[in-house]
Design an enzyme around this catalytic site. Structure first.
Site, mmCIF file in Angstrom:
data_model
loop_
_atom_site.group_PDB
_atom_site.id
_atom_site.type_symbol
_atom_site.label_atom_id
_atom_site.label_comp_id
_atom_site.label_asym_id
_atom_site.label_seq_id
_atom_site.Cartn_x
_atom_site.Cartn_y
_atom_site.Cartn_z
ATOM 1 C CG ASP A 1 -1.677 1.235 1.439
ATOM 2 O OD1 ASP A 1 -2.354 1.653 0.491
ATOM 3 O OD2 ASP A 1 -1.617 1.816 2.542
ATOM 4 C CG ASP B 1 -1.469 7.944 0.979
ATOM 5 O OD1 ASP B 1 -0.553 8.770 1.019
ATOM 6 O OD2 ASP B 1 -2.304 7.890 0.061
#
Length: 226
Positions: A20, A22
């Site tokens: 991922d 953020d």
């Protein structure tokens, strides 16, 4: 039971690594809070609840959930996206993220993010991190996290089965997506929520190392020491 990350050392082996962005590779907390704070103030909404539920979720899904009846969700999502693209102050890489990415084979890494491609490029650049050649961004999926579509597509693009990959995620929605995809998932940072059984946890990548070897069939294997 999930033990604190510093209470043991675990080793995971995989043929591909899915990150991922953020909160997992990039700390964009300041920008996220600023953008959603403005959204909440405009409509008199509870910013705490928005931040609690929006992390790791596509912006359009959050706008659709919280915007008042009659609001133009598409236009509002585009406006918030434009704000996010110009606010980059305070964006930094998580500790150890740059070194870990440099240690991995480029063709075995994918980014799977709820941001669109433009925003992903901006934030990775602002954090001084290289954008993986394989990136599954919000504009490439029909169903965002916690649906597993993004992670399943990334595994397919890298030519591996879900059980041959490992996911690094920081948000409950993303962790749920990795688990639903049947991919071993490592939770990163302080905002993971209650972890499903079998999900390991690390505070960041400061103590994480990776080595690349070949198995008995000559296929590449990445070993992570967590």
């Amino acid at each position: 039971m999930n033990l604190p990350a510093d209470s043991f050392a675990a080793t995971l082996t995989a043929r591909a690594v899915l990150f991922d962005m953020d909160g997992t590779l990039v700390d964009s907390t300041a920008v996220v809070e600023q953008v959603w704070g403005e959204f909440a103030a405009r409509y008199g909404l509870d910013i705490t609840e928005i931040l609690r539920t929006s992390h790791g979720v596509q912006a359009g899904d959050t706008v659709r959930r919280f915007a008042p009846a009659g609001a133009d969700v598409v236009a509002l999502t585009a406006e918030l996206g434009a704000m996010e693209r110009v606010w980059t102050e305070g964006i930094v890489a998580l500790p150890g993220a740059a070194d870990l990415l440099r240690s991995l084979p480029g063709d075995a890494v994918a980014l799977v993010t709820s941001a669109d491609r433009i925003l992903a490029d901006i934030r990775m650049d602002a954090a001084g991190l290289p954008m993986p050649a394989t990136a599954v961004t919000a504009d490439l999926v029909t169903r965002g996290k916690p649906h597993p579509e993004g992670y399943l597509r990334a595994a397919e693009l890298l030519g591996v089965q879900p059980e041959e990959a490992v996911v690094f995620e920081d948000a409950p929605a993303g962790i749920a997506a990795g688990v639903a995809a049947g991919i071993r998932t490592v939770a990163v940072g302080p905002n993971t929520g209650v972890l499903p059984d079998g999900v390991l946890h690390i505070p960041d990548y400061s103590a994480v190392s990776a080595s690349v070897e070949a198995d008995a069939d000559g296929r590449r294997v990445i070993s992570f020491l967590l």
